[in-house]
Design an enzyme around this catalytic site. Sequence first.
Site, PDB file in Angstrom:
ATOM      1  CE  LYS A 116      44.422  43.962  42.092  1.00  0.00           C
ATOM      2  NZ  LYS A 116      45.464  43.440  41.174  1.00  0.00           N
TER       3      LYS A 116
ATOM      4  CG  ASP B 246      44.122  40.139  41.529  1.00  0.00           C
ATOM      5  OD1 ASP B 246      45.217  40.475  41.055  1.00  0.00           O
ATOM      6  OD2 ASP B 246      44.015  39.657  42.672  1.00  0.00           O
TER       7      ASP B 246
HETATM    8  P1  NDP Z   1      43.338  32.796  40.469  1.00  0.00           P
HETATM    9  O1  NDP Z   1      42.116  33.085  41.242  1.00  0.00           O
HETATM   10  O2  NDP Z   1      43.215  32.406  39.042  1.00  0.00           O
HETATM   11  O3  NDP Z   1      44.205  31.684  41.202  1.00  0.00           O
HETATM   12  C1  NDP Z   1      44.662  31.848  42.505  1.00  0.00           C
HETATM   13  C2  NDP Z   1      45.335  30.558  42.924  1.00  0.00           C
HETATM   14  O4  NDP Z   1      46.002  30.775  44.158  1.00  0.00           O
HETATM   15  C3  NDP Z   1      44.350  29.432  43.155  1.00  0.00           C
HETATM   16  O5  NDP Z   1      44.933  28.213  42.787  1.00  0.00           O
HETATM   17  C4  NDP Z   1      44.151  29.483  44.658  1.00  0.00           C
HETATM   18  O6  NDP Z   1      43.735  28.267  45.237  1.00  0.00           O
HETATM   19  C5  NDP Z   1      45.555  29.802  45.094  1.00  0.00           C
HETATM   20  N1  NDP Z   1      45.545  30.329  46.458  1.00  0.00           N
HETATM   21  C6  NDP Z   1      44.771  31.299  46.986  1.00  0.00           C
HETATM   22  N2  NDP Z   1      45.032  31.461  48.289  1.00  0.00           N
HETATM   23  C7  NDP Z   1      46.005  30.583  48.577  1.00  0.00           C
HETATM   24  C8  NDP Z   1      46.712  30.256  49.757  1.00  0.00           C
HETATM   25  N3  NDP Z   1      46.451  30.898  50.898  1.00  0.00           N
HETATM   26  N4  NDP Z   1      47.665  29.292  49.685  1.00  0.00           N
HETATM   27  C9  NDP Z   1      47.925  28.635  48.532  1.00  0.00           C
HETATM   28  N5  NDP Z   1      47.269  28.898  47.390  1.00  0.00           N
HETATM   29  C10 NDP Z   1      46.337  29.847  47.414  1.00  0.00           C
HETATM   30  O7  NDP Z   1      44.240  34.110  40.617  1.00  0.00           O
HETATM   31  P2  NDP Z   1      45.433  34.612  39.683  1.00  0.00           P
HETATM   32  O8  NDP Z   1      46.205  33.466  39.158  1.00  0.00           O
HETATM   33  O9  NDP Z   1      44.881  35.608  38.748  1.00  0.00           O
HETATM   34  O10 NDP Z   1      46.315  35.418  40.739  1.00  0.00           O
HETATM   35  C11 NDP Z   1      47.366  34.815  41.488  1.00  0.00           C
HETATM   36  C12 NDP Z   1      48.280  35.912  42.038  1.00  0.00           C
HETATM   37  O11 NDP Z   1      48.837  36.648  40.941  1.00  0.00           O
HETATM   38  C13 NDP Z   1      47.608  36.959  42.916  1.00  0.00           C
HETATM   39  O12 NDP Z   1      48.533  37.421  43.864  1.00  0.00           O
HETATM   40  C14 NDP Z   1      47.298  38.087  41.932  1.00  0.00           C
HETATM   41  O13 NDP Z   1      47.146  39.326  42.572  1.00  0.00           O
HETATM   42  C15 NDP Z   1      48.541  38.038  41.081  1.00  0.00           C
HETATM   43  N6  NDP Z   1      48.462  38.655  39.763  1.00  0.00           N
HETATM   44  C16 NDP Z   1      47.485  38.287  38.875  1.00  0.00           C
HETATM   45  C17 NDP Z   1      47.459  38.859  37.615  1.00  0.00           C
HETATM   46  C18 NDP Z   1      46.481  38.426  36.583  1.00  0.00           C
HETATM   47  O14 NDP Z   1      46.603  38.901  35.442  1.00  0.00           O
HETATM   48  N7  NDP Z   1      45.537  37.564  36.862  1.00  0.00           N
HETATM   49  C19 NDP Z   1      48.421  39.905  37.227  1.00  0.00           C
HETATM   50  C20 NDP Z   1      49.452  40.153  38.205  1.00  0.00           C
HETATM   51  C21 NDP Z   1      49.435  39.559  39.428  1.00  0.00           C
HETATM   52  P3  NDP Z   1      42.204  28.040  45.672  1.00  0.00           P
HETATM   53  O15 NDP Z   1      41.482  27.766  44.397  1.00  0.00           O
HETATM   54  O16 NDP Z   1      42.272  26.906  46.611  1.00  0.00           O
HETATM   55  O17 NDP Z   1      41.753  29.313  46.341  1.00  0.00           O
HETATM   56  O1  2IT Z   2      47.849  42.613  39.714  1.00  0.00           O
HETATM   57  C1  2IT Z   2      47.695  42.850  38.497  1.00  0.00           C
HETATM   58  O2  2IT Z   2      48.552  43.466  37.854  1.00  0.00           O
HETATM   59  C2  2IT Z   2      46.493  42.358  37.835  1.00  0.00           C
HETATM   60  N1  2IT Z   2      45.679  41.701  38.471  1.00  0.00           N
HETATM   61  C3  2IT Z   2      46.243  42.684  36.385  1.00  0.00           C
HETATM   62  C4  2IT Z   2      45.619  44.040  36.254  1.00  0.00           C
HETATM   63  C5  2IT Z   2      45.161  44.411  34.865  1.00  0.00           C
HETATM   64  O3  2IT Z   2      44.629  45.523  34.759  1.00  0.00           O
HETATM   65  O4  2IT Z   2      45.324  43.655  33.905  1.00  0.00           O
END
Ligand code: NDP
Ligand code: 2IT
Length: 450
Positions: A126, A166
Site C-alpha cells: 500500500k 484508493d
Molecule cells: P474515494 O476517494 O473515491 O471516496 C471516499 C469517500 O469517502 C468520499 O465521499 C469522502 O468524502 C468520504 N469520506 C472520507 N473521509 C470521510 C469521513 N471521515 N467521514 C465520512 N466520509 C468520508 O475513495 P474510495 O471510494 O476509493 O474508497 C473508500 C473506501 O474504500 C476506503 O476505505 C478505501 O480504502 C476502500 N477501498 C477502496 C477500493 C477501491 O478500489 N477504490 C478497494 C477496496 C477498498 P469527502 O469527499 O468529503 O472526503
Molecule cells: O484497498 C484496496 O483493496 C484497494 N484500494 C484496491 C487495490 C488495487 O490494487 O486495486
Amino acid sequence: MSESLQPIYEEVLRRNAGELEFHQAVGEVFESLGRVVERNPHYLDESIVERLCEPERQIIFRVPWVDDAGVVQINRGFRVQYNSALGPYKGGLRFQPSVTLGTVKFLGFEQIFKNALTGLPIGGGKGGSDFDPKGKSDAEVMRFCQSFMTELYRHIGEYRDVPAGDVGVGPREIGYLFGQYKRITNQYESGVLTGKGVGWGGSRARPEATGYGTVFFTERMLAERGQDLDGTRVLVSGSGNVALYAIEKVHQLGGTVIATSDSSGVVYDSDGIDLDLLCEVKEVDRGRVSDYAERRGRSAEFRAGSSIWQLAASTRVDVALPCAIQNEIDEADARALVDGGVLAIAEGANMPSTPEALHVFQNSNVLFGPAKAVNAGGVATSALEMQQNASRDSWSFELTESKLEAIMAGIHERCARAAEEYGEPGNYVLGANVAGFTRVADAMLAMGVI
Ligand code: NDP
Ligand code: 2IT
C-alpha cells in the site's frame, strides 16, 4: 487474544509506537489467530506471525512540487511493500492529508490477507501521501503526481509492485502517474499500475468492481438466510468510487439506497438516491452531497456533521454498507444499527468499524462481512487487469463482471468454510482472517526463512 499471541502483540506495539491504526488492524487479526496457532504450532515455531507483522520494505520520500501561485510545496510519500509471498506487492495509493506511515501500514497489513483470499497471485502493499487533491487544480494534481512518480518509479514494476487507486486517487491521478512512469522508463509497461483508462490498458468493470463486489458478497450472506436485496432499504456511506458503484448494484438488484454521505455530512433521500444526479455532482463537478440535496429538491435533506448510521434509530434500515473510511462506525452507531433491526452489514471501506463496534456486531445476530473479504473485488479485478495486460488482451464488460462475481462467490465460500472448520459457522471475521492467513503463511513456510 490468546496467551501465545499476546507477547507478539506487545512487541508490535513497542516496535511501532504511536501507529494506532496499525495496532488496531493487527489486534483484530490476532483475535482470530489464537485457535489457528494452537492447532498448528509450527506457525509459532517458525515465527510466521512475527514475520507477517514486519513489512518486507518501507519507503518514505519527499515529494516537492510547485503550486499554481509558484510556491514550492512539500508532501511526504509512502510505499509499504508488505509481503510478496503470493505475488508482486499489490495495493492502492491513498492521497489524503491524514495519511501517515501507520495508516499505510494498516492498509498494507489488511491487503496481504485480502489479496490471499482472492485466490489470485498477488502479494500485499500500500502507499500514498499526505497530499490533499481536494481544492487543487488539475495542473497542481498533475505536477504532484509527476513528482511522486519521479521517486516511486524505481521501486515498482509489473513483476515487483503494482499500485492502484484508493481514497483520493482515481482515474485522473492514475493517468498522470502512468504518464510519468512511461516517460521516465521509456517503456509501455501496462502492468505497472491498475485502474487505467479502458482506452489505454485498463480493465472494463474495474471502476465498478469494489462497489459491485461489496454487493455481491452481501447477496451471498443474505442468501445464507434465504433473503435477498429486493425491497431492502440500504445505507451507503461515502460517495466516492466504492459507494457510487455499490449504490448502482443495490438498485439493479431491487434495493433502495435511502442515504449517503461525505466527510461533511449525510444526505437522506426519502425517494431513494438518484444515482445519475449523485454521479454528476460528485464525479463531474467534484461537488459535495450538500450540493446533491440542493439540486434534488424536496425529497432530499442534508444533515451537516451527522452520522449516517444513526438513521437506523428513526427509519427502517435493512442493510448497511460502510464505504467511506476507517473507524466511521463507532459503538453507538453499531448499537443503532443492531437495535434498529438491520439484517446485514458489509464493509466496503477498509476497517470502517472500531473494535467496539465490531464487538457489538459479533455479539448480535446480524450478518457481518469484514472488509478484507467484502471489498476484495476491487483488487481482484486489478489482478484481472494485470492478466489482460500480460496477454495484451481486453475483455468485455460482461466477461469481466462474471469473473468478478465468481471470485466473490469463491471468497464467500472460503470464509464460510474456514469459519465452520473452526467451529463458528457464520463468523465471517474469523473465516476471512483464518483463510487469508493460512494461504500466506503456508507459502512463506514453503520458501524458507524469508
Ligand atoms: P474515494 O476517494 O473515491 O471516496 C471516499 C469517500 O469517502 C468520499 O465521499 C469522502 O468524502 C468520504 N469520506 C472520507 N473521509 C470521510 C469521513 N471521515 N467521514 C465520512 N466520509 C468520508 O475513495 P474510495 O471510494 O476509493 O474508497 C473508500 C473506501 O474504500 C476506503 O476505505 C478505501 O480504502 C476502500 N477501498 C477502496 C477500493 C477501491 O478500489 N477504490 C478497494 C477496496 C477498498 P469527502 O469527499 O468529503 O472526503
Ligand atoms: O484497498 C484496496 O483493496 C484497494 N484500494 C484496491 C487495490 C488495487 O490494487 O486495486
